[in-house]
Scaffold this active site. Structure first.
Site, mmCIF file in Angstrom:
data_model
loop_
_atom_site.group_PDB
_atom_site.id
_atom_site.type_symbol
_atom_site.label_atom_id
_atom_site.label_comp_id
_atom_site.label_asym_id
_atom_site.label_seq_id
_atom_site.Cartn_x
_atom_site.Cartn_y
_atom_site.Cartn_z
ATOM 1 N N CYS A 387 44.536 53.238 -13.971
ATOM 2 C CA CYS A 387 44.397 52.886 -14.935
ATOM 3 C C CYS A 387 44.279 54.642 -15.762
ATOM 4 O O CYS A 387 44.972 54.876 -16.139
ATOM 5 C CB CYS A 387 43.957 52.297 -15.531
ATOM 6 S SG CYS A 387 44.273 51.687 -16.973
ATOM 7 N N HIS A 520 45.118 48.124 -11.292
ATOM 8 C CA HIS A 520 44.126 47.807 -11.104
ATOM 9 C C HIS A 520 44.211 47.284 -9.328
ATOM 10 O O HIS A 520 43.681 46.210 -9.301
ATOM 11 C CB HIS A 520 43.218 47.216 -11.425
ATOM 12 C CG HIS A 520 42.970 47.964 -13.050
ATOM 13 N ND1 HIS A 520 41.572 48.671 -13.320
ATOM 14 C CD2 HIS A 520 43.455 47.725 -14.353
ATOM 15 C CE1 HIS A 520 42.168 49.244 -14.719
ATOM 16 N NE2 HIS A 520 42.509 48.481 -15.197
ATOM 17 N N GLU A 522 41.790 47.405 -6.701
ATOM 18 C CA GLU A 522 40.655 46.978 -6.809
ATOM 19 C C GLU A 522 40.135 46.272 -6.737
ATOM 20 O O GLU A 522 39.316 45.375 -5.930
ATOM 21 C CB GLU A 522 39.632 47.841 -7.406
ATOM 22 C CG GLU A 522 39.427 47.847 -8.656
ATOM 23 C CD GLU A 522 40.281 48.209 -9.774
ATOM 24 O OE1 GLU A 522 39.840 48.786 -10.728
ATOM 25 O OE2 GLU A 522 40.913 48.766 -9.122
#
Length: 557
Positions: A387, A520, A522
């Site tokens: 990001c 993102h 994750e």
């Protein structure tokens, strides 16, 4: 539907999220489908506008819901895909009831906390519990419900009253209450009074726990277990020790050893449970303790004072390290320390094996992130930007390679001569909550073939898929006016959205690993299935990326 409710006492942060997730993993090992709901008593509609310093990270769901980080625990442990309705807040409930009142749905009645708010909470739980969250699309057998905060908090009282009523609505064979409490050790003695008082408070509200999870640094002793049993009106075998273990992935094994699944099977009268088989999960959890090699990754951010601010990033790094059979040695660096040339911070950058620059908001520390990207680019150090970390890559490359002096994001310099990152045109600048590009979006690898015949590293890490779905949370993006110049200038913008106008992935060909992603990744990482960008970073850090990609090629992936 069977409902398992978990509340906590004494102090917050005891690990209710890990406990309930581990319980769910154990039930899955017994052949059951599970889903999970988190109740947060705060008045915010969601977690989107909260400071990471105050509340930890904001976890983003597929549907764009901005939620409490515990929903991330559920998704990671249980491989679920939850919705924003799985996070119930006081703000959501009151907003819904007030909107109904304004429409006249209550037909002139006086709208009160009881029964209208409590009924809405119960209806919300029953409605949400039926939403399929597993890969097979089937309705769950068991719904796990975590009540945030601690028993006795004024904020959570309405939810506990709703759950008191709920136990009678669904019947005792479909409802079980569990209590997580602290057992401190003072003068070498395990103290039970905090647990006794917590259960007393709970019982005064009309709720009586059937299972008590005791958080302690050491395994619960027999006399301690019996004392809690005597004073809290639960069988001794229902007082479970959740003591510190080598890693959180061992908690489901710990609960299995204490026969939690049999307690739940009997109380909830579950007929189709099988003998638990944790399989690959147990192998992974136990194998981690045997690894001796470490991989040192440096995280450069602005919220390093509170590690929960980057919880999903930490978990994703750990999942990648697990896949590489390494222990993670995570080093923390404040981005502002790099701007101020703090020698200790730069030593960490120079000496680590890889760099991660995660997402964030605000001007503070951005130039430090740009300096980190520059150092990694020039010194062939593996780098992953997520990001804002991706935007730092673009800004750095434009400034230092493409000679766009002063290139910047308009978030930080609205008058930049080279606004290579700018505010997304459709976003409303005046509204904060839920007003970003949120949730799961498509990224297509439309520019993944390079002039030398090679293929994008990230596309290969995603097993050569033409398109992927990842979660987003941002207001700024790469300015389309500069895309061709950046791409042709050597920083390859290999992944783009369906329109081809939004840049999603940047790579530097010929570098050991220099990757930026606007999304993102994750949020979709799992212990047994690491996120590809994070996996690539750790593989590059230990010098095994090329061998891994070659092996995948031979396997046809």
């Amino acid at each position: 539907m069977k409902y398992i409710v978990v509340t906590g006492g004494v102090v917050s942060g005891l690990g209710k999220g890990v406990t309930i997730s581990s319980m769910g993993r154990l039930l899955q090992a017994c052949g059951l489908r599970v889903t999970a709901i988190k109740i947060d008593p705060y008045l915010n509609v969601d977690a989107g506008t909260m400071s990471p310093f105050e509340h930890g990270e904001v976890f983003v769901l597929n549907d764009g819901g901005e939620t409490d980080l515990d929903l991330g625990n559920y998704e990671r442990f249980l491989s679920l895909e939850l919705t924003q309705d799985h996070n119930i807040t006081t703000g959501k409930v009151y907003r819904h009831v007030i909107l109904q009142e304004r429409r006249g749905d209550y037909l002139g009645k006086t709208v009160q906390v009881v029964p209208h708010i409590t009924n809405e909470i119960q209806d919300w739980i029953e409605r949400t519990a039926k939403i399929p969250t597993s890969e097979d699309g089937e309705e769950a057998d068991v719904c796990l419900i975590e009540v945030g905060g601690t028993v006795g908090d004024i904020e959570s009282s309405v939810f506990l009253e709703a759950l008191r009523q709920f136990q009678f609505r669904v019947g005792p064979e479909n409802f079980i209450l569990c209590f997580v409490s602290l057992v401190p050790i003072l003068s070498d003695e395990q103290k039970t009074k905090p647990t006794q008082h917590g259960v007393k408070d709970l019982r005064s509200l009309g709720l009586s726990p059937s299972v008590i999870f005791c958080r302690c640094t050491e395994e619960l002793l027999g006399p301690t277990r019996q004392k809690i049993s005597d004073f809290c009106h639960v069988p001794a075998e229902h007082v479970l020790s959740v003591h510190d273990v080598k890693n959180v992935y061992q908690v489901p094994i710990l609960l299995q050893q204490q026969k939690l699944h049999l307690i739940l099977e009997k109380h909830l009268q579950i007929s189709k449970m099988t003998k638990p088989d944790l399989g690959a999960w147990a192998f992974m959890a136990n194998a981690m303790a045997q690894w001796s090699e470490t991989v040192q990754i440096c995280l450069i951010g602005k919220y390093t004072g509170l590690q929960d601010s980057y919880l999903s990033v930490i978990k994703a790094l750990r999942h990648a390290a697990i896949a590489c059979q390494h222990k993670l040695d995570l080093q923390w660096v404040e981005a502002t320390d790099l701007e101020n040339n703090v020698e200790e911070a730069w030593d960490k950058v120079r000496n680590c094996q890889g760099i991660i620059v995660p997402g964030g908001f605000g001007n503070r520390g951005f130039d430090g992130k740009v300096l980190a990207a520059k150092y990694c680019r020039e010194n062939n150090k593996p780098y992953l930007g997520v990001c804002l970390g991706f935007q730092a890559v673009v800004v750095e490359y434009c400034r230092n390679v493409l000679n766009m002096t002063g290139a910047n994001s308009t978030e930080f310099d609205e008058k930049s001569d080279y606004p290579v990152v700018f505010f997304m045109p459709e976003i409303d600048k005046t509204t904060m909550g839920g007003n970003m590009r949120l949730g799961s979006r498509v990224t297509k690898f439309t520019h993944a073939q390079f002039d030398d015949g090679s293929t994008s590293v990230l596309k290969r890490l995603y097993k050569n898929k033409e398109s992927i779905h990842e979660r987003h949370r941002h207001r700024y993006e790469v300015n389309p006016e500069y895309v061709d110049q950046i791409h042709e200038g050597g920083l390859k913008l290999v992944g783009r959205d369906e329109t081809g106008e939004r840049m999603e992935v940047a790579e530097l060909p010929g570098h050991p690993y220099y990757v930026g992603v606007q999304y993102h990744p994750e949020f979709k990482s799992r212990p047994l299935n690491p996120s590809p960008p994070f996996h690539g970073l750790v593989l590059a850090a230990i010098g095994k990326l090329d061998a891994y990609l070659e092996e995948e090629k031979m396997l046809g992936n």
